[in-house]
Structure formats: structure tokens, C-alpha cells
Design a protein around this motif. Sequence first.
Motif, short mmCIF file in Angstrom:
data_model
loop_
_atom_site.label_atom_id
_atom_site.label_comp_id
_atom_site.label_asym_id
_atom_site.label_seq_id
_atom_site.Cartn_x
_atom_site.Cartn_y
_atom_site.Cartn_z
N ASP A 230 0.86 -1.09 0.09
CA ASP A 230 0.23 -0.08 -0.01
C ASP A 230 0.77 1.29 0.04
O ASP A 230 1.56 1.48 1.23
N LEU A 231 1.09 1.75 -1.11
CA LEU A 231 1.70 3.10 -1.39
C LEU A 231 1.09 4.31 -1.54
O LEU A 231 1.81 5.27 -2.04
N ASP A 232 -0.09 4.32 -1.33
CA ASP A 232 -1.21 5.55 -1.39
C ASP A 232 -0.45 6.40 -0.53
O ASP A 232 -0.67 6.07 0.73
N GLY A 233 -0.07 7.86 -0.94
CA GLY A 233 0.40 8.53 0.07
C GLY A 233 1.83 8.80 0.11
O GLY A 233 2.44 9.95 0.48
N VAL A 234 2.72 7.93 -0.60
CA VAL A 234 4.26 8.34 -0.68
C VAL A 234 4.16 9.32 -1.77
O VAL A 234 3.77 9.14 -3.07
N PRO A 235 5.31 10.39 -1.49
CA PRO A 235 5.56 11.25 -2.45
C PRO A 235 5.85 10.73 -3.81
O PRO A 235 6.65 9.71 -4.07
N GLU A 236 5.46 11.66 -4.99
CA GLU A 236 5.63 10.90 -6.31
C GLU A 236 7.00 10.87 -6.50
O GLU A 236 7.43 9.79 -7.41
N ALA A 237 7.89 11.62 -6.31
CA ALA A 237 9.34 11.77 -6.57
C ALA A 237 9.92 10.46 -5.79
O ALA A 237 10.89 10.12 -6.15
N MET A 238 9.51 10.00 -4.72
CA MET A 238 9.98 8.99 -3.91
C MET A 238 9.29 7.49 -4.62
O MET A 238 10.12 6.55 -4.14
N LEU A 239 8.28 7.62 -5.28
CA LEU A 239 7.69 6.29 -5.48
C LEU A 239 8.66 5.57 -6.41
O LEU A 239 8.82 4.18 -5.90
N PRO A 240 9.38 5.84 -7.46
CA PRO A 240 10.23 4.86 -8.18
C PRO A 240 11.30 4.25 -7.32
O PRO A 240 11.45 3.10 -7.49
N VAL A 241 11.90 4.89 -6.33
CA VAL A 241 12.79 4.25 -5.56
C VAL A 241 12.17 3.38 -4.72
O VAL A 241 12.76 2.03 -4.50
N VAL A 242 11.01 3.47 -4.08
CA VAL A 242 10.54 2.65 -3.08
C VAL A 242 10.08 1.49 -3.93
O VAL A 242 10.24 0.34 -3.23
N ARG A 243 9.38 1.53 -5.20
CA ARG A 243 9.00 0.46 -6.04
C ARG A 243 10.11 -0.43 -6.31
O ARG A 243 10.07 -1.60 -6.34
N ALA A 244 11.17 0.30 -6.53
CA ALA A 244 12.61 -0.47 -7.03
C ALA A 244 12.86 -1.40 -5.84
O ALA A 244 13.48 -2.45 -6.11
N ALA A 245 12.98 -0.78 -4.66
CA ALA A 245 13.65 -1.50 -3.62
C ALA A 245 12.64 -2.70 -3.09
O ALA A 245 13.05 -3.55 -2.43
N MET A 246 11.40 -2.50 -3.64
CA MET A 246 10.53 -3.61 -3.29
C MET A 246 10.20 -4.52 -4.32
O MET A 246 9.15 -5.33 -4.46
N ALA A 247 11.25 -4.70 -5.34
CA ALA A 247 10.83 -5.52 -6.68
C ALA A 247 10.81 -7.14 -5.77
O ALA A 247 11.53 -7.26 -4.98
N ARG A 248 10.16 -7.72 -6.66
CA ARG A 248 9.81 -9.27 -6.13
C ARG A 248 11.29 -9.88 -6.27
O ARG A 248 11.45 -10.72 -5.52
N ASN A 249 11.75 -9.60 -7.46
CA ASN A 249 13.32 -10.34 -7.60
C ASN A 249 14.20 -9.67 -6.76
O ASN A 249 14.60 -8.53 -7.17
N PRO A 250 14.94 -10.21 -5.91
CA PRO A 250 16.08 -9.54 -5.28
C PRO A 250 17.08 -9.05 -6.15
O PRO A 250 17.56 -8.00 -5.67
N ALA A 251 17.27 -9.63 -7.08
CA ALA A 251 18.44 -9.12 -8.02
C ALA A 251 18.20 -7.68 -8.74
O ALA A 251 19.34 -7.18 -9.25
N GLU A 252 16.89 -7.23 -8.83
CA GLU A 252 16.38 -6.21 -9.52
C GLU A 252 16.33 -5.01 -8.65
O GLU A 252 16.09 -3.98 -9.00
N ARG A 253 16.81 -5.32 -7.11
CA ARG A 253 16.41 -4.21 -6.13
C ARG A 253 17.96 -3.38 -6.29
O ARG A 253 18.89 -4.07 -6.35
N PRO A 254 17.98 -2.01 -5.90
CA PRO A 254 19.25 -1.30 -5.88
C PRO A 254 19.85 -1.75 -4.56
O PRO A 254 19.34 -2.28 -3.74
N THR A 255 21.10 -1.64 -4.65
CA THR A 255 22.09 -1.66 -3.57
C THR A 255 21.85 -0.58 -2.39
O THR A 255 21.15 0.39 -2.99
N ALA A 256 22.44 -0.71 -1.34
CA ALA A 256 22.19 0.44 -0.21
C ALA A 256 23.02 1.45 -0.61
O ALA A 256 22.68 2.78 -0.41
N HIS A 257 24.16 1.27 -1.28
CA HIS A 257 24.95 2.69 -1.91
C HIS A 257 24.20 3.21 -3.01
O HIS A 257 24.16 4.55 -3.14
#
Length: 551
Positions: A230-257
Motif C-alpha cells: 500500500d503505497l498510496d500517499g508516498v510522494p511521487e518523487a520517492m515512488l520509483p525508488v520505493v517500488r524498485a527497492a520492493m522488487a519481487r526479484n532480489p536481483a532487481e533491487r538497488p544496493t544500499a549504496h
Amino acid sequence: MEGVETSGESIGRYRLIEKIGEGGMGVVHLATDPYGRKVAVKVLRPGVAADQTALRRLAREVDSMRRVHSPHVAEIVDADVTAEPPYVVTQFVPGRTLEEAVRDDGPLRGDALQRLATGLASALAAIHDAGIVHRDLKPGNVMFLENGEPVVIDFGIAQGVDATRLTATGLVIGTPGYLAPEIIEGEDAGAPADVHAWAGTIAYAATGRAPFGGGTFESIFYKIMEGRPDLDGVPEAMLPVVRAAMARNPAERPTAHGLVELTRRIDVNSTRLDPPSTQTKRLTAVSAPPPAPAPARPRDFVGQLPPAPPPPPPQAYAPPAYGPTGRQAAPQERSPGYAQRPPKPPRPDEPKPYGVYRFLSLLLLVAGIGLALVTPTIALIIVLAVLLVLRTADRGHQELTSKRTRRGPRSGDLVAIVAKSPFTAVRAALGMLLVSPLAIMAAVVVLLIGLAAKTALTIPHAVALATAAFVIVQCLGPGSEPARRQLARFWGAVLPRRNQALIALVVIGFVVFLLVSFALSQTPDLRPFAGGSFTRNLAHLRSGIRDLLGG
């Protein structure tokens, strides 16, 4: 084992002041050291201290925390894991937890949210650089200081990336709403699991709600596995990063750096929501009905993983009583004399079968090997061309994601990426050249072994085997991750559902079986080098090698 002087007021050389928290493994006390400085003392529970597995976990926690140094992580001060009871002393971090701050003051916006996102990403980067996985990042384990900077606490279940897993099969330790799907599936938690938890924590900070709701463990796990936060309310500018970090495939998530760099460039203020005025608040309080009670917050889960819940049974759809902003939904218009048919609820997206995608990619590799056994030259050209296309597409995908993360999506983004594809292909080709020497070395070694072997192995067969070795190392060796990552994206785009992927697996598997069977019964075709100086030179080389080996 020598005990530690412990009373109701002290443990070891630390004087206890008050209990400030507790969890599944122990109780945390505010205490002072002999110099009067405040510290946090975590004492293992008596029942857990008798468990050798828990003691090993605590010893691992101490060793892990000693290697982490960051202003965003509560560092270890002292410890005695052989004491009775065992305890760990860490820096005392004054302030409220992020959970308490959001509950008391509401969701974070603007600079405060960006500072939290960057600070937590920096903490994870320091943790992962030390070879550690926290495994329980959540709002309750983040101290929110008065200056807005976050500090990660509680390494109660942190573990080394390469450490032996201490949990039994199906046993999960962590907080249900912030677990990554691979942990629920029984896989070992890696750094991507912390990145997934980072996204859930940021979503909570931006919305004031747990990313996968509340309720039973089964319902929470089902939403996590379905990838429906449920990401309703997350600022639009932050949404792509949050979605990428929640990718179903672990290999598609960004690193901490990568998260640190991305969150620093985000302009959250561009989508900042102005707080309602006093008059608006008063009108809302008078006209709006009381909000629905918040779902019960799930407790920390330490136990046997329940079986995967079945899909929810079909039921009549009832429109919600309140809209996404908390206001009462407008009544639906009805035509006189007709009963209005309620719309069907949206069907949840089926998680993509990444395990099947790995088998499909492996089948393509086997097909390349089979083609190399039939016609090495053509196989080499095809494999290198496919790898170049995959690497080029991966670079383009990363550039597109980076652009949309920095400034949001635009209609011309895809056209710009396609227009730059020739330059991207050149960069991808240079990347392939950097990783090719190892594949060439493997091919040369296999060729020399084939020429030196005292068998009926012909020169064409030795060349074919050397080509197959080159293909294997080029596709699976160091530096091959971009191509494999993009191939997984390709399978996800053309075969998004499991039944489609399984059908393709059967069909492609049958074709590859026929190809390999045919290749094993044929003499490799070395055209355009057959019958020329290339084969004569190899024949002389084989004679020289065998003479050198005395055969």
C-alpha cells in the motif's frame, strides 16, 4: 562459567535505571557506566539464554556490531556473552522511535522524509560493507532524533552474510510486515532483504501505515508474496525508488549504496503536500465521520512459518465507506427500477515465476553449447551478438530508471534511450571486452587439453569444445550479471504468468533436447576455416604437444 554480579539495580559494572524496551530475545535497559554515561544494556531472557542456538546468535551479534561504524548505527560499547545472564551494551540513542514519531506527529514530508531515507540507506551501506545483514529493519528499530537524523538500533538477529543459518527449515525471525518475499519462501536473507525492509520503513514513514497492512500473519504474507504494498500517499518523487527497492526479484533491487545516491538526488519538496489549515481541520472534524479503527499491529514473529494461504474466495464487492483521504465516499447514482451491478474488485497481480525464468535461461545456454558442437563459428557470432544486445538493453534500462527516479517519468524518455542506443552499445561492447580474457583463457585450456588427449578426439571436436567453454564462461563467469539480469526482465515481459512460463519451458526444453541430440551425432563444421591453414596449424600443434608429452 563465571557469573556476573547482577541485582535488581545493576548488571556487571552497569547500573540499571529503567526498562526501555523488550523483544523476543531479551530486555533492553537504560543504564549508566562507571563514569556516569548513559548506555543501553540488552539482557538475554533466561529461557532463551539456556538455548545454545540463541547464545551463538548473540555471540554473532557482538562480532557483527563491532565491525560497523556509522553515525546512523548504534555502535557496541561492551559485551559479555559468557556471563549469566549474557548481555550486550550499546550506545544509548535518546529520542523516539520512528514508529512513535509518526504515530504522534503524523507522516513525514519534504526534507524530513528525504533525510530519513538517505540516513537509513547510509546505515545499511555501512552494515553491508561489514558483511552483515540486519534482517529486522523496521520503524520500531529506527530511532528518530530531534534533528531528524535516523539511527538504526537492535542487531538482535543481525547475521553475517556468509554465516551458517541458525534457523530451522520454515523458521522465520523478524517482523511480518517488513519481511522480504525470499525470506518467506525459506531462502537465506541477503542484503537485498534489508533493502526491501528499507522500502517498507520509508513507506510507513510517508503514509503512517504498515506497507502490507495488519491482521493475521497469513494475510500479510500473502500480500508480500503477491507484491501488493500500500503505497498510496508516498510522494511521487520517492515512488520509483520505493517500488524498485520492493522488487519481487532480489536481483532487481538497488544496493544500499545505490539508495544513498538516488535519495540524495530526489527533490521531495516538489511534491510536498501542504498541511491543512486550522479552518480546514475544524471543518473536517465537524463534518467527517470518525475514522475506521487502525488494524492491529502485528507482533514480532518468531516461529514456524504458516502454510501459504489460498487465494481469497470470491465475494460480493462492497464499496469502501471512506475514500483514500479519509472522507466519506459519495453515494453511487442508481437508475430507477434497476439494480446496479457492483464492479468486480481488481484481480491481484500474480507474482512472476523467477525460478522458471532461471531454467529458461539455462536452456538457452545449453542451446548455445549444442550449436557450438555443430558449427562453432556461427555459434560464437550468435552468442556474442545476443550478449551485446542484452548488455545494451540493461544499460538503457538502468539509465531510464535513473532518469525517472531523479525527475519523474516523461513521455520522451524511451525515445531518448533508443536514440542513444548506438553509443550505449559501444559502451556495452567495451564492457564485454573487459570480461572476455577469462573466457578466452578457458577456451585455450580446453583446446590444448583436447589436442593433447590420447583419444580419437578430432581437431573439429576439440575446437567445438573450446568454443563451448568460451560460451559458458562468457555467459556465467564474472561480469555476466548485466546480461543475465536483462534476460530475466525479457522473460518477465513476454511470459509474465507461471503457466505461460511452464509451457515455454516444456517447448524450449524439447527443442534444445533435439538440438543437443543432433549435435552429439555430428562432426563439427569449422567453416570458413575448414581445410585451410587454421586446421593445418592445429594439426602441427597437436603433433608438437604429443611429442612434448612423449606420446
